[in-house]
Write an enzyme that holds these catalytic residues in place. Sequence first.
Site: not given
Ligand SMILES: Cc1cc2nc3c(=O)[nH]c(=O)nc-3n(C[C@H](O)[C@H](O)[C@H](O)COP(=O)(O)O)c2cc1C
Length: 319
Positions: A145, A180, A258, A88, A142, A206-207, A114
């Site tokens: 955390c 989320k 995801g 974060l 989010n 999903i996260n 977010n």
């Molecule tokens: C480098 C990176 C930073 C991320 N930072 C956040 C964040 O600050 N807050 C959050 O809710 N999710 C964060 N995520 C999660 C993404 O928003 C997403 O939910 C997750 O990567 C799954 O989707 P994807 O497979 O398409 O990347 C982050 C993901 C990545 C790869």
Amino acid sequence: MNTGQKNSPEQYISDTVDLSVDLGGLRLKNPVTAASGTFGYGREYEPFADISRLGAVIVKGTTLKPTPGNPAPRIYETASGMLNSIGLENPGIEVFLDIHLPYLLERGVQVIANIAGNTFEDNETLGAMIRRQSGVAAIELNISCPNVEKGGMHFGTDPDMVFQVVNAVKKVTDLPVIPKLSPNVSDITIIAQAAQAGGADALSMINTLMGMAIDVKKRKPVLGNIFGGLSGPAIKPVALRMIYQVHKEIDIPILGGGGIMNVTDVLEFIMAGSSAVSIGTANFVQPGISVQLINELADYMVANNVAKISDLVGAAVYK
Ligand SMILES: Cc1cc2nc3c(=O)[nH]c(=O)nc-3n(C[C@H](O)[C@H](O)[C@H](O)COP(=O)(O)O)c2cc1C
């Protein structure tokens, strides 16, 4: 008359098919959003795509105060995905509202903030600072955390905490609140129901999935933080399964994501029950992908006689 405007891809698409969706009171012109933390505040992507085309940009997780993030290394590529332990890193809510938000609003794109508080109070304060008047369209909360008041236990792993934190943020903001969900739980439907009971307008899921990698030469974990979040194509089947399960149990819309890499993935998420989708890791592979997916979704609809994308939501879910 501005004919250039009239013949734009966006105009052509909106004359041909209906891509608009409702996400718990938030109207999106199309279902494709950029996932939090993978799109910064949009600036880096401007050379690659017209970001105003997106349904929404979900910005990097915002804390109350500036946060430096975790020790390096913070990124590691894995088979079919990546691990990140960014932790974060962000400039804090005030810099977001004063500098980054106006930039995005000037580009004419809807912005979903977010928020990621480390306590209930932090989440309440953040929620109260982000209201309709700020120009933000919705809040993604989010809950993956740690709650420092509960010994670092993650908000999103306990149904009571989920209910309470969603309820607390709902009370202080007039915007749609979209918790989320973390996939790092044994029964996602219980968490989803707690979020709905707490007043969630929609759910984002999903996260990342918690993972790690080992450097065998150094005989140490690769990531400075030891553990990181796994994202990318590797997690897609898990995300689809969870969205399918949750869609059957709740009445509010789902923002699904995801591992989405192409338009077939987008369609899978929609047919599993997502009203809208978020594109994350794919942005790092192909920075123009999100806008390209909007065009490809419209092409699919024309080729398959689908007038409204919302008609496909949950199409593959057995009743
Ligand atoms: C480098 C990176 C930073 C991320 N930072 C956040 C964040 O600050 N807050 C959050 O809710 N999710 C964060 N995520 C999660 C993404 O928003 C997403 O939910 C997750 O990567 C799954 O989707 P994807 O497979 O398409 O990347 C982050 C993901 C990545 C790869």
